[in-house]
Design an enzyme around this catalytic site. Structure first.
Site, PDB file in Angstrom:
ATOM      1  CB  THR A 194      34.166  44.676  25.185  1.00  0.00           C
ATOM      2  OG1 THR A 194      33.365  45.456  24.349  1.00  0.00           O
ATOM      3  CG2 THR A 194      35.737  43.885  24.503  1.00  0.00           C
ATOM      4  N   GLY A 195      35.308  42.442  27.201  1.00  0.00           N
ATOM      5  CA  GLY A 195      36.006  41.414  27.808  1.00  0.00           C
ATOM      6  C   GLY A 195      35.831  39.759  28.058  1.00  0.00           C
TER       7      GLY A 195
ATOM      8  CB  CYS B  56      38.989  50.336  34.987  1.00  0.00           C
ATOM      9  SG  CYS B  56      40.253  50.159  35.590  1.00  0.00           S
TER      10      CYS B  56
ATOM     11  CE  LYS C 183      42.010  47.525  18.039  1.00  0.00           C
ATOM     12  NZ  LYS C 183      40.908  48.639  18.367  1.00  0.00           N
TER      13      LYS C 183
ATOM     14  CD  GLU D 235      33.550  50.745  34.814  1.00  0.00           C
ATOM     15  OE1 GLU D 235      35.024  51.398  35.029  1.00  0.00           O
ATOM     16  OE2 GLU D 235      33.555  49.888  33.824  1.00  0.00           O
TER      17      GLU D 235
ATOM     18  CG  LEU E 220      37.460  55.164  21.415  1.00  0.00           C
ATOM     19  CD1 LEU E 220      36.796  55.742  22.810  1.00  0.00           C
ATOM     20  CD2 LEU E 220      36.797  56.591  20.329  1.00  0.00           C
TER      21      LEU E 220
ATOM     22  N   GLY F  41      39.767  46.602  29.272  1.00  0.00           N
ATOM     23  CA  GLY F  41      39.302  47.303  28.980  1.00  0.00           C
ATOM     24  C   GLY F  41      37.838  47.207  29.885  1.00  0.00           C
ATOM     25  CB  SER F  42      33.343  47.265  28.728  1.00  0.00           C
ATOM     26  OG  SER F  42      33.847  47.166  27.649  1.00  0.00           O
ATOM     27  CB  THR F  43      32.651  44.049  32.547  1.00  0.00           C
ATOM     28  OG1 THR F  43      32.666  44.531  34.167  1.00  0.00           O
ATOM     29  CG2 THR F  43      31.956  42.514  32.471  1.00  0.00           C
TER      30      THR F  43
ATOM     31  CD  GLU G 264      42.549  47.111  34.784  1.00  0.00           C
ATOM     32  OE1 GLU G 264      40.689  47.325  35.613  1.00  0.00           O
ATOM     33  OE2 GLU G 264      43.025  47.605  34.283  1.00  0.00           O
TER      34      GLU G 264
END
Length: 520
Positions: free
Chosen positions: A259-260, A311, A202, A410, A206, A255-257, A277
């Site tokens: 969402t992670g 990142c 997935k 970030e 974007l 991805g972002s923290t 990551e």
């Protein structure tokens, strides 16, 4: 990034040739069970070029039903053994064939990537070289995996033979970001396939265009149906049901923290392992014995490559007080010289930010820096030559204090924060005072000092006298809020393998389980 160092002559030729034409974005559906399949709900998302703000195509808006179909296809393929039961050597043949397909289509893939997410065409082409190289590397590891099967373990008892098998986990869910759309996907797809797993990918909504192309190329290269499935769509509609799917054996996310955290919680609810990551706020420490001209070049690469959307970006700079003023003068001049504009123009070194929402977010941080009292050294505005598109000048703030949001959060855009230090001890304290721990860097002529700082930095990746080089053979990942687990290298392959113990009784004598001497 490996390919960048070898592309200077190519870059020169391209600069003479002029801007490249934008290629039409292919019309694709979801890729499920080896076929292009329309989304169940029949909805699509616009592909918007961040350089022009024009709609240039569309991608399917997959939802839970499509995820279910993709996972079901992967489960069926896994149970059939069409991929899991092949040897590593057999899988290597297909991986190398996919790599060749990428090379054959490099120009088109790079063109799509630049239009889709805005990175300069030179960078996009180098990324395609690295995609092919990553696939070749994991083909090599797949072949070596055959020789590792059945490796023996000495358990100290001659009556037993103990060996180890390394087997694919099963069906894995892979969720990837928009800043390196095809390369980040390949970092997960290549080792997962090399290990014998079946995948559901997935990509970010974007930037999904090249990931869909990868699926088609893999099918053309001989990858069996159902082994690689690609579902595009919004995170809430497609990413969330994938990360929580009980049929998955593993979830790998970049991805972002924020969402992670949600993805990891969804995976652990099913007692499934996950590799995360995540975000970063990496620090580059420059000592007063450094060559400042060379240091500034590494600062440019570390902060403004891929339009500042990395990142691991070394977006925090610590410069030793004695040379700060001289460094600022060189830094300002170099940042202002960056060629920003049409990313399809060879020689462009900075394109637009990926989307309108991200553009407004980054511009918001520029205002936050001004409000908090940091000094704007350069940038912070739309370049005069770009009346449309999500463009922002390379932006540098100095006198950034440790409590400021510019220093702590970030930003994921071309915004650099600079502060000073007096001693090595203070530099390490300032660098490590962060919730993140992905990367860190040090520049100094003193090798012993570099060793101490490399050991003292609390992060998963350290660069000495450089910033941001990345090699598929070396481990990649962070600590603290930058995630857990490692990708790339042999560690990336091990992430997608299950280790099975096989113990065999090899003695001719009956086992006397009553005997005290027979106790294990």
């Amino acid at each position: 990034m490996q390919a960048a160092a070898n592309s200077l002559s190519q870059q020169s030729r391209q600069q003479q040739a002029g801007a490249m034409a934008a290629l039409p974005i292919p019309a694709r559906e979801l890729f499920i069970n080896g076929r292009w399949v329309a989304p169940v709900r029949g909805k699509y998302l616009d592909v918007v070029c961040p350089a022009t703000e024009a709609v240039i195509g569309r991608i399917p808006a997959g939802t839970r039903e499509d995820v279910q179909a993709a996972v079901a296809a992967a489960v069926a393929a896994h149970k059939s053994g069409v991929w899991a039961k092949t040897t590593g050597a057999q899988r290597a043949v297909v991986l190398r064939a996919i790599a060749q397909k990428v090379r054959d289509n490099k120009t088109a893939l790079a063109n799509y990537e630049t239009q889709d997410m805005g990175k300069p065409i030179d960078e996009a082409e180098w990324d395609m070289d690295d995609v092919a190289g990553c696939l070749d590397y994991y083909a090599d590891l797949a072949e070596k995996l055959d020789a590792r099967q059945g490796s023996a373990i000495d358990v100290g008892m001659e009556e037993f033979s103990v060996t180890v098998r390394r087997e694919p986990l099963g069906v894995v869910g892979l969720i990837t970001p928009w800043n390196y759309p095809l390369l980040m996907a390949t970092w997960k797809v290549a080792p997962a396939l090399a290990a014998g797993n079946c995948c559901v990918l997935k990509p970010s909504e974007l930037a999904s265009v090249t990931c869909l192309e990868l699926a088609g190329l893999a099918g053309e290269a001989g990858l069996p149906a159902g082994v690689l499935n690609v579902v595009t769509g919004l995170g809430a509609d497609a990413g969330a049901p994938l990360s929580s799917h009980p049929a998955l054996a593993k979830v790998a996310f970049t991805g972002s923290t924020a969402t992670g955290q949600r993805v990891a919680q969804a995976a652990i609810a099913n007692l499934r392992p996950a590799t995360m990551e995540l975000g970063g706020k990496s620090c580059l420490i420059i000592f007063d014995d450094a060559d400042l001209d060379k240091a500034v070049e590494w600062v440019m690469f570390g902060a403004f490559w891929t339009n500042g959307q990395i990142c691991s970006s070394t977006s925090r700079i610590l410069i030793q007080e004695r040379v700060a003023d001289a460094f600022y003068a060189k830094l300002k001049q170099r940042a202002q010289s960056i060629n920003i504009g049409d990313p399809l123009q060879p020689g462009c070194r900075m394109g637009p930010i990926v989307s309108a929402a991200q553009y407004e977010r980054v511009r918001g941080y520029v205002q936050i820096g001004l409000d908090e009292g940091a000094t704007l050294l350069t940038g912070g505005r739309r370049p005069p030559r770009t009346p449309r598109g999500h463009f922002l000048e390379p932006t540098v703030f100095i006198n950034v204090a440790p409590h400021m949001r510019l220093w702590k959060e970030e930003i994921f855009g071309p915004v650099l924060s600079v502060s000073t230090f007096s001693s090595e001890q203070q530099a390490l304290q300032l660098a490590n005072d962060s919730e993140y721990g992905l990367g860190g860097a040090v520049i100094s002529a003193d090798a012993e000092r570099c060793r101490r700082v490399a050991e003292g930095l609390e992060c998963g990746i350290v660069w000495v006298n450089c910033s941001q080089p990345c090699f598929c053979q070396a481990p990649w990942g962070g600590v603290k809020s930058s995630g857990f687990g490692r990708e790339l290298g042999e560690w990336g392959l091990e992430n997608f393998l299950s280790v099975k113990q096989v113990t065999t009784y090899v003695s001719d004598k009956p086992w006397d389980w009553y005997s005290p001497q027979s106790k294990l």
